[in-house]
Write a protein that holds these residues in place. Sequence first.
Motif, PDB file in Angstrom:
ATOM      1  N   ASP A  35       0.812  -1.223   0.000  1.00 39.20           N
ATOM      2  CA  ASP A  35       0.000   0.000   0.000  1.00 39.20           C
ATOM      3  C   ASP A  35       0.844   1.271   0.000  1.00 39.20           C
ATOM      4  N   LEU A  36       2.156   1.106   0.117  1.00 38.96           N
ATOM      5  CA  LEU A  36       3.031   2.285   0.115  1.00 38.96           C
ATOM      6  C   LEU A  36       3.344   2.700  -1.316  1.00 38.96           C
TER       7      LEU A  36
ATOM      8  N   GLN B  23       0.797   9.163  -2.821  1.00 34.11           N
ATOM      9  CA  GLN B  23       0.254   8.278  -1.787  1.00 34.11           C
ATOM     10  C   GLN B  23      -1.263   8.457  -1.649  1.00 34.11           C
ATOM     11  N   VAL B  24      -1.704   9.708  -1.676  1.00 27.21           N
ATOM     12  CA  VAL B  24      -3.145   9.987  -1.598  1.00 27.21           C
ATOM     13  C   VAL B  24      -3.845   9.372  -2.813  1.00 27.21           C
ATOM     14  N   GLN B  29      -7.310   5.247  -5.031  1.00 28.70           N
ATOM     15  CA  GLN B  29      -7.597   4.281  -6.087  1.00 28.70           C
ATOM     16  C   GLN B  29      -7.832   2.881  -5.511  1.00 28.70           C
ATOM     17  N   SER B  30      -6.953   2.472  -4.598  1.00 29.02           N
ATOM     18  CA  SER B  30      -6.993   1.094  -4.084  1.00 29.02           C
ATOM     19  C   SER B  30      -7.961   0.948  -2.917  1.00 29.02           C
ATOM     20  N   LYS B  31      -8.320   2.052  -2.297  1.00 23.33           N
ATOM     21  CA  LYS B  31      -9.129   2.032  -1.066  1.00 23.33           C
ATOM     22  C   LYS B  31      -8.483   1.115  -0.025  1.00 23.33           C
ATOM     23  N   SER B  32      -7.167   0.971  -0.128  1.00 28.56           N
ATOM     24  CA  SER B  32      -6.433   0.096   0.775  1.00 28.56           C
ATOM     25  C   SER B  32      -5.300   0.874   1.444  1.00 28.56           C
ATOM     26  N   LEU B  77      -5.024  11.720   4.257  1.00 28.35           N
ATOM     27  CA  LEU B  77      -4.590  10.329   4.469  1.00 28.35           C
ATOM     28  C   LEU B  77      -5.140   9.784   5.782  1.00 28.35           C
ATOM     29  N   PHE B  78      -5.190  10.629   6.800  1.00 26.51           N
ATOM     30  CA  PHE B  78      -5.741  10.208   8.090  1.00 26.51           C
ATOM     31  C   PHE B  78      -7.229   9.880   7.942  1.00 26.51           C
ATOM     32  N   TYR B  79      -7.917  10.684   7.184  1.00 27.16           N
ATOM     33  CA  TYR B  79      -9.337  10.433   6.889  1.00 27.16           C
ATOM     34  C   TYR B  79      -9.502   9.093   6.145  1.00 27.16           C
ATOM     35  N   PHE B  80      -8.634   8.846   5.154  1.00 25.05           N
ATOM     36  CA  PHE B  80      -8.649   7.565   4.435  1.00 25.05           C
ATOM     37  C   PHE B  80      -8.421   6.412   5.422  1.00 25.05           C
TER      38      PHE B  80
END
Lengths: 87, 87
Positions: A35-36, B23-24, B29-32, B77-80
């Motif tokens: 995921d990175l 990264q965002v 895209q991956s929701k992972s 990213l924290f929200y994700f």
Amino acid sequence: MNNYTEYIGYLGSLLTSITFIPQVYKSWQSKSVGDLSVWMILIVITSTIVWLVYGFLIHSGPVILANFVVLALSLLLFYFKLTFKKS
Amino acid sequence: MNNYTEYIGYLGSLLTSITFIPQVYKSWQSKSVGDLSVWMILIVITSTIVWLVYGFLIHSGPVILANFVVLALSLLLFYFKLTFKKS
């Protein structure tokens, strides 16, 4: 620059320095880095080198210190990314 | 500070600003986000706030700009991390 400002700078520097420690630890434990974003890691490596030059030019200890540590840890993450690669 | 130094600073600032964009994008895209360390994200949020204060105190445009953008993206990213949470 007064002491107060310098302390704030070193606090930022300390926090930035430790930023990748939990990520390196997590990645090392899980051996999973799928995921990175490799682009994130490459940008971090490039940007820390540029910031190191800037830090030396403006004689900012906090900028130099933080970026030196982050560069080392991001190189480690890049190594993990190559080593732990899974499809 | 001469122009040359300032350009280097803004190059570092630009690179740091875009650090979390891949990264965002990847996470979106991956929701992972399972391999991302939440501690890394929380440290980034804290450190950028401290660096913003430092940037204002030393009147460094590059430091202020970079940390403002990184703060916004790390909050995302924290929200994700909260939203895409999977065991």
